[in-house]
Design a protein around this motif. Structure first.
Motif, PDB file in Angstrom:
ATOM      1  N   THR A   1     -30.916  36.528  -9.929  1.00  0.00           N
ATOM      2  CA  THR A   1     -32.032  36.957  -9.089  1.00  0.00           C
ATOM      3  C   THR A   1     -33.278  36.147  -9.414  1.00  0.00           C
ATOM      4  OG1 THR A   1     -31.125  39.199  -8.962  1.00  0.00           O
ATOM      5  CG2 THR A   1     -33.443  38.925  -8.389  1.00  0.00           C
ATOM      6  N   ASP A   2     -33.511  35.927 -10.720  1.00  0.00           N
ATOM      7  CA  ASP A   2     -34.631  35.070 -11.130  1.00  0.00           C
ATOM      8  C   ASP A   2     -34.480  33.678 -10.528  1.00  0.00           C
ATOM      9  OD1 ASP A   2     -35.966  36.883 -12.931  1.00  0.00           O
ATOM     10  OD2 ASP A   2     -34.381  36.518 -14.376  1.00  0.00           O
ATOM     11  N   ALA A   3     -33.256  33.139 -10.618  1.00  0.00           N
ATOM     12  CA  ALA A   3     -33.020  31.777 -10.142  1.00  0.00           C
ATOM     13  C   ALA A   3     -33.362  31.665  -8.662  1.00  0.00           C
ATOM     14  CB  ALA A   3     -31.565  31.384 -10.389  1.00  0.00           C
ATOM     15  N   ALA A   4     -32.897  32.615  -7.872  1.00  0.00           N
ATOM     16  CA  ALA A   4     -33.183  32.573  -6.435  1.00  0.00           C
ATOM     17  C   ALA A   4     -34.689  32.654  -6.177  1.00  0.00           C
ATOM     18  CB  ALA A   4     -32.462  33.720  -5.732  1.00  0.00           C
ATOM     19  N   ALA A   5     -35.382  33.482  -6.957  1.00  0.00           N
ATOM     20  CA  ALA A   5     -36.830  33.613  -6.786  1.00  0.00           C
ATOM     21  C   ALA A   5     -37.551  32.316  -7.159  1.00  0.00           C
ATOM     22  CB  ALA A   5     -37.344  34.767  -7.644  1.00  0.00           C
ATOM     23  N   ILE A   6     -37.082  31.661  -8.221  1.00  0.00           N
ATOM     24  CA  ILE A   6     -37.695  30.390  -8.635  1.00  0.00           C
ATOM     25  C   ILE A   6     -37.456  29.315  -7.576  1.00  0.00           C
ATOM     26  CG2 ILE A   6     -37.563  28.510 -10.312  1.00  0.00           C
ATOM     27  CD1 ILE A   6     -36.962  30.626 -12.447  1.00  0.00           C
ATOM     28  N   TRP A   7     -36.238  29.265  -7.045  1.00  0.00           N
ATOM     29  CA  TRP A   7     -35.960  28.290  -5.983  1.00  0.00           C
ATOM     30  C   TRP A   7     -36.943  28.463  -4.828  1.00  0.00           C
ATOM     31  CZ3 TRP A   7     -29.961  29.167  -5.345  1.00  0.00           C
ATOM     32  CH2 TRP A   7     -29.315  28.784  -6.537  1.00  0.00           C
ATOM     33  N   ALA A   8     -37.208  29.718  -4.483  1.00  0.00           N
ATOM     34  CA  ALA A   8     -38.029  30.003  -3.298  1.00  0.00           C
ATOM     35  C   ALA A   8     -39.529  29.870  -3.567  1.00  0.00           C
ATOM     36  CB  ALA A   8     -37.724  31.407  -2.788  1.00  0.00           C
ATOM     37  N   THR A   9     -39.960  30.223  -4.779  1.00  0.00           N
ATOM     38  CA  THR A   9     -41.399  30.308  -5.051  1.00  0.00           C
ATOM     39  C   THR A   9     -41.887  29.370  -6.145  1.00  0.00           C
ATOM     40  OG1 THR A   9     -41.201  32.038  -6.748  1.00  0.00           O
ATOM     41  CG2 THR A   9     -41.289  32.761  -4.440  1.00  0.00           C
ATOM     42  N   GLY A  10     -40.963  28.837  -6.960  1.00  0.00           N
ATOM     43  CA  GLY A  10     -41.365  28.007  -8.096  1.00  0.00           C
ATOM     44  C   GLY A  10     -41.899  28.816  -9.259  1.00  0.00           C
TER      45      GLY A  10
ATOM     46  N   PHE B   1     -36.318  25.218  -0.517  1.00  0.00           N
ATOM     47  CA  PHE B   1     -36.695  25.251  -1.923  1.00  0.00           C
ATOM     48  C   PHE B   1     -38.177  24.899  -2.076  1.00  0.00           C
ATOM     49  CE2 PHE B   1     -32.276  25.432  -2.372  1.00  0.00           C
ATOM     50  CZ  PHE B   1     -31.932  25.657  -3.695  1.00  0.00           C
ATOM     51  N   TYR B   2     -38.843  25.607  -2.961  1.00  0.00           N
ATOM     52  CA  TYR B   2     -40.248  25.326  -3.244  1.00  0.00           C
ATOM     53  C   TYR B   2     -40.408  23.896  -3.763  1.00  0.00           C
ATOM     54  CZ  TYR B   2     -44.860  25.736  -5.415  1.00  0.00           C
ATOM     55  OH  TYR B   2     -46.167  25.541  -5.770  1.00  0.00           O
ATOM     56  N   ASN B   3     -39.479  23.506  -4.667  1.00  0.00           N
ATOM     57  CA  ASN B   3     -39.464  22.148  -5.207  1.00  0.00           C
ATOM     58  C   ASN B   3     -38.013  21.767  -5.463  1.00  0.00           C
ATOM     59  OD1 ASN B   3     -39.647  19.737  -6.553  1.00  0.00           O
ATOM     60  ND2 ASN B   3     -40.860  20.518  -8.267  1.00  0.00           N
ATOM     61  N   PRO B   4     -37.383  21.015  -4.567  1.00  0.00           N
ATOM     62  CA  PRO B   4     -35.954  20.708  -4.712  1.00  0.00           C
ATOM     63  C   PRO B   4     -35.610  19.959  -5.993  1.00  0.00           C
ATOM     64  CG  PRO B   4     -36.735  20.160  -2.512  1.00  0.00           C
ATOM     65  CD  PRO B   4     -37.952  20.453  -3.328  1.00  0.00           C
ATOM     66  N   LYS B   5     -36.577  19.329  -6.636  1.00  0.00           N
ATOM     67  CA  LYS B   5     -36.295  18.584  -7.863  1.00  0.00           C
ATOM     68  C   LYS B   5     -36.470  19.439  -9.113  1.00  0.00           C
ATOM     69  CE  LYS B   5     -34.885  15.001  -5.906  1.00  0.00           C
ATOM     70  NZ  LYS B   5     -33.412  14.785  -5.957  1.00  0.00           N
ATOM     71  N   GLN B   6     -36.810  20.696  -8.931  1.00  0.00           N
ATOM     72  CA  GLN B   6     -36.925  21.588 -10.078  1.00  0.00           C
ATOM     73  C   GLN B   6     -35.561  22.136 -10.521  1.00  0.00           C
ATOM     74  OE1 GLN B   6     -38.969  25.438  -9.543  1.00  0.00           O
ATOM     75  NE2 GLN B   6     -40.284  24.879 -11.271  1.00  0.00           N
ATOM     76  N   PRO B   7     -34.712  22.588  -9.606  1.00  0.00           N
ATOM     77  CA  PRO B   7     -33.397  23.108 -10.023  1.00  0.00           C
ATOM     78  C   PRO B   7     -32.353  22.006 -10.190  1.00  0.00           C
ATOM     79  CG  PRO B   7     -33.675  23.472  -7.680  1.00  0.00           C
ATOM     80  CD  PRO B   7     -34.961  22.848  -8.170  1.00  0.00           C
ATOM     81  N   VAL B   8     -31.311  22.327 -10.931  1.00  0.00           N
ATOM     82  CA  VAL B   8     -30.141  21.462 -11.105  1.00  0.00           C
ATOM     83  C   VAL B   8     -28.908  22.356 -10.982  1.00  0.00           C
ATOM     84  CG1 VAL B   8     -28.929  19.877 -12.629  1.00  0.00           C
ATOM     85  CG2 VAL B   8     -31.427  19.996 -12.715  1.00  0.00           C
ATOM     86  N   PHE B   9     -27.916  21.927 -10.222  1.00  0.00           N
ATOM     87  CA  PHE B   9     -26.674  22.673 -10.076  1.00  0.00           C
ATOM     88  C   PHE B   9     -25.570  21.972 -10.879  1.00  0.00           C
ATOM     89  CE2 PHE B   9     -27.731  24.301  -5.496  1.00  0.00           C
ATOM     90  CZ  PHE B   9     -28.791  25.029  -6.015  1.00  0.00           C
ATOM     91  N   ALA B  10     -24.905  22.717 -11.748  1.00  0.00           N
ATOM     92  CA  ALA B  10     -23.766  22.183 -12.499  1.00  0.00           C
ATOM     93  C   ALA B  10     -22.657  23.212 -12.476  1.00  0.00           C
ATOM     94  CB  ALA B  10     -24.177  21.856 -13.937  1.00  0.00           C
ATOM     95  N   LEU B  11     -21.478  22.822 -12.044  1.00  0.00           N
ATOM     96  CA  LEU B  11     -20.328  23.728 -11.986  1.00  0.00           C
ATOM     97  C   LEU B  11     -19.575  23.650 -13.311  1.00  0.00           C
ATOM     98  CD1 LEU B  11     -19.032  22.978  -8.367  1.00  0.00           C
ATOM     99  CD2 LEU B  11     -20.609  24.771  -9.117  1.00  0.00           C
ATOM    100  N   ASP B  12     -19.603  24.712 -14.078  1.00  0.00           N
ATOM    101  CA  ASP B  12     -18.928  24.654 -15.371  1.00  0.00           C
ATOM    102  C   ASP B  12     -18.066  25.879 -15.673  1.00  0.00           C
ATOM    103  OD1 ASP B  12     -20.892  26.546 -15.870  1.00  0.00           O
ATOM    104  OD2 ASP B  12     -21.925  25.377 -17.413  1.00  0.00           O
TER     105      ASP B  12
END
Length: 627
Positions: A103-112, A17-28
């Motif tokens: 797809t956006d989410a995966a790109a943000i995880w990788a590149t910020g 992850f580009y920044n592991p503290k940027q995303p949040v995972f919530a199962l809903d």
């Protein structure tokens, strides 16, 4: 967070992850599904989060949007996105909330990073104050019905006034700006916002030990939340944000809140809003009632319903389902006694999460049933059978209807109440912008300069993503491309798959692809070997999904109007025998009708960025090439 986002992340070649503290995972989503397969999927997601140091909230903690607000990830004066179309809800606390897709989410995880097209801004002034018994849900239902001609489609809404609206009402209004067609709906940060955050801070001090994502507090030190704390809240007070006195807007709308009465949305459309008093007089029997979802399941909502049903019983033959927006909300209403009051009245509890609202789990509408719900969507087939009817209302009205067995008000209403007072003004700047032309882009090597095909017409405005690709398939990870081919447009027209042919140019109506942010709406259309489609206008989230997945889109209101006039509404899916030649760089569409007559239409050209993404077979390939 879904299994498919994890796959996307790996498929683009990302390893960290580009920044592991940027995303949040919530199962809903699909939290009622206790099968071994689903539980294994959840376990894998949790493992993935732990491996990368990402904050994780398990199934049962609550709806992701509610968790984001409760834990301060969505915070005033920030930009907060989520892979769900109701990310607009964050505007209720003064954040810019807007949806992205997997797809956006995966790109943000990788590149910020990700991309947006900056939208026009609409000023909505809420004048006066609400009368007793009228809520934020009534405000947004009425706005969706009063301004139902795409006046705010793909815009960002800046709310003014409404100073007496509670934060909970603001959250409900912001949540459903999605249904209104907007990309974001933002309220100002004021004393009520600050008080709301301080109240939440005090609550967290009592419950923080339950959150495994928070670091332990050193012995002898006072707990300080990393986001919702005195310093951050005081910064909002010391550094207020306000529009420039010279700010300009594409449109200006006003609504006098004091003239508003409770409103009902539907059936099966958020674009149809009717005063409750009018529908109550029609004696519309219901089978099911719902107090669930991210728009109206907070403590104040559940209290409104509990106050209505206290000491009474749900009508025999009616099923009344309730769920808290989060485990924190449920604890709060259990402490106040409101939860028990609902259960004593006969309500059926569901776990905190997304259930009937998205057509998953217990309590779905069956054939020909009528339901009334405090949710945010009532699209055909979304909450169950396509032959059912779904209405939307405030929590108190839903509770009153559950008691009466028909659409009813908590107290008598005047059927002759005047219509709400509202205005709309389109500014000169918006008119000027609409007529501005831009330079025609080049055609990149290997991108088709000309695309030809027969026009296949689906004459429906506001055709939503549930109609294009039903929710019951969206959360089935085993669906293949061939499976998708067989069910595309199932809720709109089951005959579509028998009529469509490879190479067709699909034509839709206005606001095509509204509703859920599900990416499969675009990929399912593409699965029928449709390379490009035309519509009068698109919901921006569908447009974003299409670009990301290499489905080309063109807007042509003039062509759609001509086709509506020519073909009418006799067939849901019409083979037109009109052949089209699209010159993508020139922005020209040439149509040859069955009688041999021809007409050319000027449209927007497909730009370099869209061509690049298409040549890489979507954003996933585009990011992979650049990592």
């Amino acid at each position: 967070m879904s299994k498919k986002k994890k796959k996307r992340f790996k498929s683009i070649g990302a390893t960290k992850f580009y920044n592991p503290k940027q995303p949040v995972f919530a199962l809903d989503h699909d939290v009622q599904n206790k099968t071994e397969k689903n539980l294994k999927k959840y376990a894998n997601i949790e493992k993935f989060a732990k491996e990368h140091g990402v904050d994780f909230y398990p199934a049962g903690r609550g709806i992701g949007h509610q968790v984001m607000i409760e834990e301060g990830y969505a915070f005033p004066h920030t930009l907060t996105v989520a892979s769900d179309s109701h990310s607009n809800i964050y505007g209720g606390i003064g954040a810019v909330g807007t949806p992205i897709v997997r797809t956006d989410a995966a790109a943000i995880w990788a590149t910020g990073q990700t991309w947006w097209q900056i939208p026009p801004v609409v000023k909505v002034e809420l004048q006066g104050e609400l009368q007793p018994g009228v809520t934020g849900k009534d405000v947004i239902i009425s706005l969706c019905g009063l301004f139902n001609q795409d006046q705010v489609l793909n815009t960002a809404i800046e709310f003014h006034g409404g100073n007496a609206l509670s934060v909970e009402d603001r959250l409900a209004i912001a949540n459903m700006t999605t249904e209104w067609g907007a990309l974001a709906g933002v309220f100002p940060v004021d004393d009520l916002t600050v008080d709301y955050l301080r109240k939440r801070m005090r609550r967290i001090e009592l419950t923080h030990f339950e959150n495994k994502n928070l670091p332990p507090t050193p012995k002898g030190e006072k707990f300080v939340h990393p986001r919702i704390n005195d310093e951050n809240i005081q910064a909002l007070v010391d550094n207020p944000l306000a529009p420039s006195p010279n700010a300009t807007y594409a449109k200006k709308l006003t609504l006098d809140l004091s003239t508003l009465t409770p409103y009902i949305s539907g059936p099966n459309s958020v674009k149809v809003a009717t005063p409750l008093a009018e529908l109550e007089a029609k004696d519309i029997k219901i089978s099911k009632a719902y107090l669930v979802s991210c728009v109206n399941s907070r403590a104040s909502d559940l209290k409104q319903a509990a106050d209505v049903v206290k000491g009474k019983k749900v009508k025999e033959g009616v099923e009344f389902y309730v769920a808290a927006a989060s485990s924190e909300v449920q604890k709060e209403v259990e402490e106040t006694g409101d939860w028990q009051t609902l259960l004593d009245a006969g309500a059926k509890p569901l776990p905190a999460g997304c259930g009937p609202c998205i057509g998953l789990g217990t309590g779905l509408l069956k054939d020909n049933e009528v339901g009334i719900s405090a949710t945010n969507r009532n699209f055909k087939g979304r909450m169950g059978s396509p032959s059912s009817l779904a209405y939307l209302a405030s929590p108190a009205v839903v509770a009153a209807s559950a008691l009466a067995g028909k659409i009813a008000s908590p107290s008598g209403l005047d059927p002759n109440a005047p219509a709400p007072t509202f205005t709309i003004e389109t500014t000169q700047q918006a008119t000027d912008d609409a007529s501005t032309t831009t330079a025609e882009p080049e055609v990149l090597p290997n991108f088709p300069a000309v695309i030809k095909g027969e026009l296949l017409f689906c004459n429906a405005d506001n055709l939503n993503t549930d109609g294009i690709y039903p929710g019951k398939y969206t959360y089935n990870d085993d669906m293949t491309i061939d499976d998708m081919r067989q069910v595309v447009m199932e809720n709109y027209d089951p005959e579509f798959v028998k009529v469509v042919k490879p190479g067709d140019v699909l034509v839709g109506g206005f606001n095509f692809g509204t509703g859920s942010s599900r990416e499969q709406a675009a990929t399912a259309i593409k699965s029928r070997d449709i390379q490009i489609m035309i519509a009068g206008s698109y919901s921006d989230i569908f447009k974003r999904n299409s670009i990301n997945n290499a489905l080309l889109l063109i807007d042509s209101p003039e062509l759609v109007k001509d086709m509506k006039e020519e073909f009418g509404n006799n067939e849901l899916t019409k083979r037109t025998a009109w052949n089209v030649t699209i010159h993508v760089a020139e922005g020209r569409v040439e149509v040859k009708k069955a009688d041999g007559s021809e007409k050319a239409y000027k449209v927007g050209a497909l730009g370099k960025s869209v061509q690049e993404i298409w040549l890489d077979n979507g954003l996933e390939g585009w990011v992979k090439q650049r990592l």
